[in-house]
Design an enzyme around this catalytic site. Structure first.
Site, PDB file in Angstrom:
ATOM      1  N   VAL A 127       0.822  -1.311  -0.010  1.00 49.17           N
ATOM      2  CA  VAL A 127      -0.008  -0.132  -0.029  1.00 49.17           C
ATOM      3  C   VAL A 127       0.898   1.189  -0.075  1.00 49.17           C
ATOM      4  CG1 VAL A 127      -1.752   1.354   1.243  1.00 49.17           C
ATOM      5  CG2 VAL A 127      -1.963  -1.196   1.038  1.00 49.17           C
ATOM      6  N   ASP A 180     -11.525 -10.098   9.575  1.00 48.05           N
ATOM      7  CA  ASP A 180     -11.371  -8.776   8.599  1.00 48.05           C
ATOM      8  C   ASP A 180     -12.734  -8.101   8.268  1.00 48.05           C
ATOM      9  OD1 ASP A 180      -9.467  -7.307   6.385  1.00 48.05           O
ATOM     10  OD2 ASP A 180     -11.157  -8.122   5.382  1.00 48.05           O
ATOM     11  N   LYS A 213     -14.044  -4.158   9.377  1.00 46.12           N
ATOM     12  CA  LYS A 213     -15.022  -3.347   8.455  1.00 46.12           C
ATOM     13  C   LYS A 213     -16.151  -3.025   8.975  1.00 46.12           C
ATOM     14  CE  LYS A 213     -11.647  -4.748   4.965  1.00 46.12           C
ATOM     15  NZ  LYS A 213     -11.449  -5.822   3.874  1.00 46.12           N
TER      16      LYS A 213
END
Lengths: 376, 376
Positions: B11, B184, B188
């Site tokens: 990233v 995950d 979120k």
């Protein structure tokens, strides 16, 4: 901030209600209406009451039509008032003129509600373009035609029954040609191309609608794992761009094929962000009103989006070259039959396909044409 | 504006490249890296070089993990630097602490890249909330599990073959439990609920993954016109809210069912705008980098989104009550069989369903559970 509404129909009433309930920092202080409909003390039938009122900083145009909307928007921008509009016809016709006036007067000209109703489509294109060039966009931009195709497919209705239902539900006008002949989508495609490619988009793009689509056509496509949707699309490469409106055959197992009822789905592809798709209500009092109010709030937050269409892109329809199928007894015989009475024509540009199809329609008004998905 | 990157993995490199190519008004002047990876003159392994440099106005945290990311974000905010992060684990764990620090120091704390990669999801929630309360959200928030399910369905693969392919393609980690067990998605979902409902969301929500999904399960759902996706979802009503992560059975002819490969699709429902859905790449160097850079540009344009979680909403899982199906030889016999060996349990809350399923898993580690679509 004090604002005025031009028009108090479905959309205008939605804007008025949303602002009254949810946006205390904005006040609708004047409303332009016809002389025989002045039912509210804020209403006037004289535009100069709005234009000459210096307390009104922003004008929302939701009357529709080309004139006097064009003249009122021009005058408002020239008077230093921000303008927000949902009127796709007037934006498609005069976007560059409005954009230039807005820049000269350092006011905002915002058009979110003109494409995709409540979907944040124009703002998303603007945002993507801060970083990326946009390679292409496409979408289901007209809820009425999506409702018709979806009803034909899921409920096994004939075109005219589905159209009648769309009219009963208020999705289609009594004269449905703006929807089913692709004119509405053409306006939205022009506006999207202007914003996505930063170009004063051509107005005479090839436009084909779904007026002649039959249940048998959909069944034939279904037997190949495809269905049909009416797409507006645009593509840009190097210093060229192309736009078109036409029925496109797409895989049944795609997002586009799954769009139900009168919803819209619009997509773009940016270089770093990849594909993005946006789904929502493309029309209606509250969704369209919501998009207008979002633009109004953006102005109160200082947003001044200036479009200048400065990229000298050349219109080049070869960028949208694809294969086409035509169902007609009058279609020229091609080397390739797709099904009995349905022929394939390879590698045509949208204007070439449109020209061929117009010649066929003169002999067979019931003919149907769709672009096939591009391979690879 | 000068900024620093904490981390130069996938990233971080994406952010660095996008800024260098496309964002001249921003300069990446320092990069925090491990002592044995200082390959660029901008790099340092000493965070104080960044913290104590007054020319650095914004810190991008893309290291991942809880510590030292948590400490570095805290210190940066306290020092009056804006923070942009893609680290969902640290945001889910410490969102309210970061939000409070950002507000106290009048700096921005922006988290677009932490959910949905390149999809403008958090910014869209923020924008919708300027006008609307959000009734509910749901979505495919994990590309790895969508890739696995999609490959199982379209290519008739077994779970472990599909998982192996996801690992080969770099979509899944060698230890895939964060993806396939829903951890995950839970992070979120917590972040989305905080933003959508303006609440400091509970951390101990019910979480069920897809580890035990089989090809036979998908075939059974397909025979009922359904397929399965792993959803994070939230709902709010009056002064209450609920969140859950679990496999949900959905109609095959829905947008959600059509999401291919490792893409994400996230949806919300606002009161005036109606349903909005957003589709795109949920991970990857460029899409996630794009989301970070959009946040950085927003800061340069003056955006200071302050989250305060001031609404005193009560966690009430009955808002997500639905019917569940369980495939297991060890499932308690219910009044209703859905198929041989598959039972239906009516009107459970997600925590009730999760508790029942955990008891079943103790006897049958291969059991699978999914929520059925809510009727009406």
């Amino acid at each position: 901030m004090k604002i005025a509404l031009l028009g108090h129909g479905t959309v205008g009433r939605g804007v008025d209600g949303i602002i009254r309930s949810n946006v205390p920092q904005v006040e609708v202080s004047r409303i332009l209406e016809l002389p025989d409909r002045l039912s509210d003390p804020r209403m006037t039938s004289d535009f100069s009451d709005i234009l000459n009122d210096p307390s009104i900083e922003l004008v929302v145009e939701c009357m529709g039509g080309l004139e006097p909307a064009h003249e009122y928007i021009r005058a408002s921008l020239a008077a230093g008032k921000h303008v927000v509009t949902s009127n796709k016809a007037v934006v498609a016709a005069f976007f560059s003129e409005f954009a230039e006036l807005a820049a000269q007067n350092d006011v905002a000209f915002l058009i979110e509600a003109s494409v995709g109703g409540g979907i944040p489509w124009i703002a998303s294109i603007d945002k993507v373009r801060r970083i990326d060039d946009i390679r292409s966009f496409q979408g289901i931009m007209n809820g009425t035609t999506n409702y018709i195709i979806d009803s034909m497919r899921r409920e096994e209705l004939d075109f005219h029954v589905a159209l009648g239902r769309a009219q009963e539900l208020g999705y289609a006008e009594r004269d449905p040609s703006a929807d089913i002949d692709g004119i509405d989508v053409a306006n939205k495609t022009i506006i999207s191309a202007c914003v996505a490619f930063d170009v004063d988009c051509v107005r005479d793009l090839p436009v084909t609608g779904i007026r002649t689509l039959t249940k048998a056509d959909l069944d034939l496509f279904a037997s190949r794992g495809l269905t049909v949707k009416l797409f507006g699309r645009g593509r840009s490469q190097d210093d060229r761009y192309a736009v078109a409106v036409e029925p496109v055959a797409i895989p049944v197992m795609s997002l586009e094929a799954s769009v139900p009822s009168n919803f819209n789905l619009v997509s773009l592809e940016g270089f770093t962000v990849g594909p993005l798709k946006f789904y929502g209500q493309g029309a209606g009092s509250l969704p369209t009103g919501n998009a207008i109010v979002q633009d109004v709030i953006d102005v109160t937050c200082g947003r001044r989006q200036h479009y200048d269409f400065s990229r000298g892109l050349v219109y080049d329809p070869t960028l949208l070259t694809s294969d086409y199928v035509v169902r007609s007894s009058a279609a020229p015989v091609s080397n390739e039959a797709w099904a009995p009475g349905v022929w394939v024509y390879r590698r045509l540009t949208p204007p070439q396909a449109r020209k061929m199809f117009e010649e066929i329609l003169e002999k067979d008004a019931s003919a149907f044409m769709a672009a096939l998905p591009q391979e690879g």
